[in-house]
Design a protein around this motif. Structure first.
Motif, short mmCIF file in Angstrom:
data_model
loop_
_atom_site.label_atom_id
_atom_site.label_comp_id
_atom_site.label_asym_id
_atom_site.label_seq_id
_atom_site.Cartn_x
_atom_site.Cartn_y
_atom_site.Cartn_z
N LEU A 9 0.86 -1.27 0.05
CA LEU A 9 0.01 -0.13 0.11
C LEU A 9 0.79 0.95 -0.03
CD1 LEU A 9 -2.77 1.40 0.13
CD2 LEU A 9 -2.45 1.08 2.67
N GLN A 10 1.96 1.12 0.89
CA GLN A 10 2.78 2.57 0.91
C GLN A 10 3.55 2.73 -0.43
OE1 GLN A 10 5.64 1.93 4.02
NE2 GLN A 10 5.45 4.26 4.57
N GLU A 11 4.16 1.49 -0.91
CA GLU A 11 4.71 1.76 -2.24
C GLU A 11 3.70 2.18 -3.33
OE1 GLU A 11 6.71 -1.44 -5.48
OE2 GLU A 11 6.97 -1.68 -3.39
N LEU A 12 2.45 1.62 -3.58
CA LEU A 12 1.46 1.96 -4.24
C LEU A 12 1.11 3.60 -4.28
CD1 LEU A 12 -0.66 1.48 -6.64
CD2 LEU A 12 -1.99 0.78 -4.83
N GLN A 13 1.13 3.87 -3.13
CA GLN A 13 0.63 5.29 -2.60
C GLN A 13 1.91 6.57 -2.99
OE1 GLN A 13 -2.31 6.13 -2.13
NE2 GLN A 13 -1.92 8.31 -2.06
N LEU A 57 -7.14 15.13 -9.02
CA LEU A 57 -6.46 13.55 -8.95
C LEU A 57 -6.49 13.04 -7.38
CD1 LEU A 57 -3.38 14.21 -10.98
CD2 LEU A 57 -5.36 12.79 -11.70
N VAL A 58 -6.73 13.83 -6.40
CA VAL A 58 -6.50 13.36 -5.26
C VAL A 58 -8.12 12.94 -4.85
CG1 VAL A 58 -6.73 14.17 -2.51
CG2 VAL A 58 -4.61 14.92 -4.26
N ARG A 59 -8.96 13.62 -5.45
CA ARG A 59 -10.66 13.49 -5.37
C ARG A 59 -10.68 11.88 -5.68
NH1 ARG A 59 -10.99 18.78 -5.89
NH2 ARG A 59 -11.50 18.70 -8.37
N ASP A 60 -10.20 11.65 -7.06
CA ASP A 60 -10.27 10.35 -7.73
C ASP A 60 -9.55 9.25 -6.92
OD1 ASP A 60 -11.44 11.69 -9.99
OD2 ASP A 60 -9.75 11.58 -11.12
N ALA A 116 4.01 5.73 -5.54
CA ALA A 116 3.83 5.84 -6.92
C ALA A 116 2.71 6.68 -7.55
CB ALA A 116 3.88 4.38 -7.42
N TRP A 117 1.72 6.57 -6.56
CA TRP A 117 0.39 7.24 -7.14
C TRP A 117 0.77 8.86 -7.03
CZ3 TRP A 117 -2.10 11.08 -4.60
CH2 TRP A 117 -3.41 11.67 -5.30
N ALA A 118 1.55 9.22 -5.83
CA ALA A 118 1.84 10.62 -5.52
C ALA A 118 2.83 11.15 -6.62
CB ALA A 118 2.20 10.59 -4.03
N ASP A 119 3.68 10.41 -6.84
CA ASP A 119 4.75 10.81 -7.83
C ASP A 119 3.94 10.95 -9.34
OD1 ASP A 119 7.31 11.24 -8.93
OD2 ASP A 119 7.07 9.24 -9.94
#
Length: 165
Positions: free
Chosen positions: A108-112, A147-150, A114-117
């Motif tokens: 989850l942390q790695e995914l988040q 994007l944050v709302r999505d 990557a999403w933030a990047d």
């Protein structure tokens, strides 16, 4: 710093608008054969009308949405504040997802991350249309907030669909 009022001189504007309605009435209802107004008045009548319409627009916006900034720097500040609120909600949802039973916290942390990047780069790409301009922060923050709302919606989907609760 306070913005200059839209209507610099209310009495002058209202006098010009009254004259405009007078001219309109004569032109519309009295079928004049001569000149109804001096062409030198035209600029003042147009300016008064434009000022009145702009002030009316802002008054309607205030009633519908509350006070909104009228300067680029004010819009940039509000966009940044909106983004911060969205990011706070995202963090709260992330904590709930991280607390789910049998969730892989590292994944989850790695995914988040990557999403933030991705979100930062995507917002930067969109805002690059005005690179170096005063609108950059507004466009960047607006796109990032979207994007944050999505992402919030995606994470709520994980919460709602998690089997082991």
């Amino acid at each position: 710093m306070a913005s200059a009022p839209i209507v610099a001189d209310y009495d002058v504007m209202m006098t010009s608008l009254a004259r405009l309605f007078e001219v309109r009435h004569v032109l519309t209802h009295e079928l004049p054969t001569g000149t109804v107004f001096d062409s030198k008045e035209l600029s003042d009548l147009i300016d008064a009308t434009s000022t009145f319409v702009e002030a009316t627009d802002w008054s309607v916006i205030d009633v519908l949405r509350g006070s909104v900034p009228q300067t680029q720097s004010g819009m940039n500040i509000v966009a940044g504040e909106d983004l911060r609120r969205e990011e706070e909600e995202l963090e709260a949802i992330l904590r709930k997802v991280a607390a789910l039973p049998r969730i892989d916290g590292d994944a989850l942390q790695e995914l988040q991350a990557a999403w933030a990047d991705f979100a930062n780069r995507h917002a930067g790409l969109l805002a690059s249309q005005v690179e170096g301009g005063s609108m950059y922060p507004l466009l960047w923050a607006g796109e990032k907030a979207s994007l944050v709302r999505d992402r919030i919606t995606q994470l709520k989907g994980i919460l709602d669909g998690w089997w082991d609760r």
